[in-house]
Design a protein around this motif. Sequence first.
Motif, short mmCIF file in Angstrom:
data_model
loop_
_atom_site.label_atom_id
_atom_site.label_comp_id
_atom_site.label_asym_id
_atom_site.label_seq_id
_atom_site.Cartn_x
_atom_site.Cartn_y
_atom_site.Cartn_z
N VAL A 183 0.84 -1.21 0.00
CA VAL A 183 0.00 0.00 0.00
C VAL A 183 0.87 1.25 0.00
CG1 VAL A 183 -1.76 1.27 1.29
CG2 VAL A 183 -1.84 -1.24 1.18
N GLU B 7 -9.03 4.15 -1.86
CA GLU B 7 -9.49 4.41 -0.49
C GLU B 7 -11.00 4.24 -0.37
OE1 GLU B 7 -7.79 8.23 0.44
OE2 GLU B 7 -5.82 7.34 0.92
N VAL C 27 -11.47 0.56 0.00
CA VAL C 27 -11.06 0.14 1.35
C VAL C 27 -12.16 0.46 2.35
CG1 VAL C 27 -9.43 0.52 3.23
CG2 VAL C 27 -8.58 0.31 0.88
N ILE D 257 -11.64 -3.84 -0.57
CA ILE D 257 -10.19 -4.04 -0.52
C ILE D 257 -9.78 -3.94 0.95
CG2 ILE D 257 -7.93 -3.09 -1.11
CD1 ILE D 257 -9.02 -2.22 -3.76
N ASP D 258 -8.97 -4.86 1.37
CA ASP D 258 -8.53 -4.91 2.77
C ASP D 258 -7.03 -4.70 2.83
OD1 ASP D 258 -8.78 -5.19 5.47
OD2 ASP D 258 -9.28 -7.32 5.45
N ILE D 259 -6.56 -4.23 3.97
CA ILE D 259 -5.13 -4.01 4.16
C ILE D 259 -4.68 -4.79 5.38
CG2 ILE D 259 -3.30 -2.33 4.54
CD1 ILE D 259 -5.18 -0.18 3.42
N ALA E 36 -4.64 3.47 8.36
CA ALA E 36 -6.00 2.96 8.57
C ALA E 36 -6.83 3.92 9.41
CB ALA E 36 -5.96 1.59 9.22
N LEU F 23 -9.46 -1.25 10.63
CA LEU F 23 -8.54 -2.32 10.27
C LEU F 23 -7.71 -2.69 11.48
CD1 LEU F 23 -7.27 -1.03 6.79
CD2 LEU F 23 -9.23 -2.49 7.28
N THR G 134 -12.67 -10.69 3.07
CA THR G 134 -11.46 -9.97 3.45
C THR G 134 -10.90 -10.53 4.75
OG1 THR G 134 -12.68 -8.31 4.70
CG2 THR G 134 -12.28 -7.86 2.35
#
Length: 809
Positions: free
Chosen positions: A67, A83, A86, A91-93, A120, A127, A287
């Motif tokens: 990222v 973003e 997210v 979309i996950d981080i 985050a 997150l 996710t």
Amino acid sequence: MSVSKKWTLYLLHHSHTDIGYTERQEKLKRYHVDFIQQAIDILTEIEQGKRPEWEGFRWVCENYWQVENFLANSSPDNIACFERYVQAGLIDISLNYLNMTELVDNDVLNHKLAQGKAYADRLAVPLDSAMSADINGYSWGYADALARNGIENLFSCIHTHHGMYPLGKKHHGFWWEGPSGERVLTWVSDHYHMGNELCLVPNHGITYLLEDRYNEKAAVADFQVAEERIFKYIENLDNDPEYEYNFVPVMISGMSTDNGAPNGRILERVKAWNDLHGEEIKIEMITLNHFFEILREQVSELPVYRGDWNDWWADGVGSTPAVVKHYKDAQRKYHIGKQLAPDVVAEDQAYVDEVEYELALYAEHTWGYSSSVTEPWETLVNDLDFRKSAYAIRANQLASLKLDAILAEKGEVSIRPDREKLFKVINPQKVARTDSVCLYIEHWEDVEGVAVDMLLQNIEVVDEQTGKVLPSQVRNIARAKEVEVVIELGALEERILRIRPKKDLHQEKYRYLAVDKVNDIMYDGWQEGLRVNAHQVETRFYSMTFDETSGIASMIDKLDGRSLLRDNMVHAPFTGIYERTETQPDAWEVRHSMGRNRKKVGTKRYVSELRDIKVAEVGEVSAIIVFTYDLAGTQMYEIHMKIYRDTPKIDVTLRLHKDSIWDPENLYISFPFTTGATEELYFDKTGCLVRPGIDQLPGTNQEFYLVQEGAAYVGEEKSLIVAVKDTPLLVLGELAHHLIELTGQGEILKNEEPLYVWVMNNFWETNFKVDLAGFYEFRYTLATVQSNQADAAIDACKSYNQGFLSMYI
């Protein structure tokens, strides 16, 4: 095939980051930026109705590094779109920074975790999970680092080749409690390509992990194979009385490779499966954070485990010993700079970010190109090795430049003609210490008009503040005279020293037999606390005797009369043990079949044979004894042992010339020491102190350990430390091939076994460096500390590794 209840198979779609395994490091950086863009494009096409068959697509950024690079290399519009996805949960981080080895230190680890969490929080997205793939363990301090940075969940995909999952099973959850008592909800999953092995990616190979009748030469994962494998996989879990869930998560890549792109076609297979078998086994792509929401909702109680999750793949650092030494030096300089000038370093955020980036990238788990062992001559293999080394080199350059600037502010000057011989000595530690420090006079200089070569031992070092003359000793080194002194300094104290000629020049009192300036001294009298000859060394602190075949035969702590050598020692102190395995049938297969021993039953083992013991130097500060050995696999194996008159420490330097050999190799040094009383052994790992074999998760690796500063035997009244400056891998116990005992197994407690430093190895079959040849110098300090506290003993390791600083002023 059937199952007893309805199941859900959760897919976590990601790209495994292996920086330098499949391509150039900088190119893979670009790839991962593009992978995120591809995931955005897939979601955009679904959103616009162009790809309804891909509905349900989710993407997990495996680490924050991906990222970070995307944010630095994308347009504002693409970042805004990223973003938005997210925030929508599409979309996950993962807040893990990278899949790291335990080379990374606690400061860098925490700072990198904090960066992901801060991003985050800025997005106001909850997150709180980290994903880890491929590596086989983590320092116990990693649990604390995650919790400290608001990361409450850890998803671990263990790769069991040459390794093993903890607690004797995979697909299970537990609370991992760190040293501080903080807990992280942890799920131990399967291999990170398991979704690929279940044939959920159309038109991609299936030949990596699972063995079945479809696997002989098949290149395409057809639906029939998926049916066979998925039902078999779920049935195994369904029949397991210990598996109490009705779901299982697996990771999946867009193609069967590391550093692979996202693939919307997975959803086509998911839809086809659910249409046929969804009433029995439903497949859903979710996710990482969503999985932990599900897990937390469905579990009431989970076991709690405390201890180190010792990494099986930490030994890759032993394949690049020269660069690892350079990296450890970079770490020390970075920390010394922060200790001496914390505000200066903190205010230079650009420097902190840059040096910590380089330190993190070198500690990342990939150690080379995928064919580094089978094709070591390949240009790409060597190019990627140079690039990997460049992270450590760049970190060292940055830390050195910053430390130079800090010392310049403290008065350091460059060389100049006719300068006064004034030096500033600094203790970078926050505790008072007595230690030796070296001052340097260039070979062309004079001391108050007298050429330094004319003075020999007829110079002295005086403390400008007190006027006290300090014990000193001069030796020749390349292009300079090294003047060693012993001094006591308070916490962060700075002191000015002057070198000057002695008022009364006289012949030195230590006899040199040679007239050619070779320091082959034979001084066998007891004078001022020191007796030295080729058969013994005695100071106020230690008494040693030597044997002409084994080297050090006895070693006594004179303060309490106890032996410092273990009763169960197998090899004398500093003995070299070299192992070599014949390459049969080829360089890849011999290593592939080694398993967790890192050797075979037929491995040949050679113990160094002592050829000579020589007293190389005796002076007011120390004596140096050189042990010369013959050892297979080397052209030179020398131990230079420096023992101090008035300081309870022994500096040990290994000088080594290693042959180039393609066969699998290991090289160990014996450190069979003890306090001589009831004791416990502690290792200093990232963010924690660990008693190996005791403070570990059940069923984890106790064959070898990667430490930060060293080891400490902590006794009832004192500690004995082994400060490890350059080669951070340590081994306990049996070196011969044996059945592996995980923690909690067997009757022998590893904590009580003899210690070895694992200097180097080249056993891995893919991406570790295979050529160990070259000249090396590795350094260690052995010392007794009058404390029975483990943290104080390990702090002493750090202090000896950092040492005192000296500079021209």
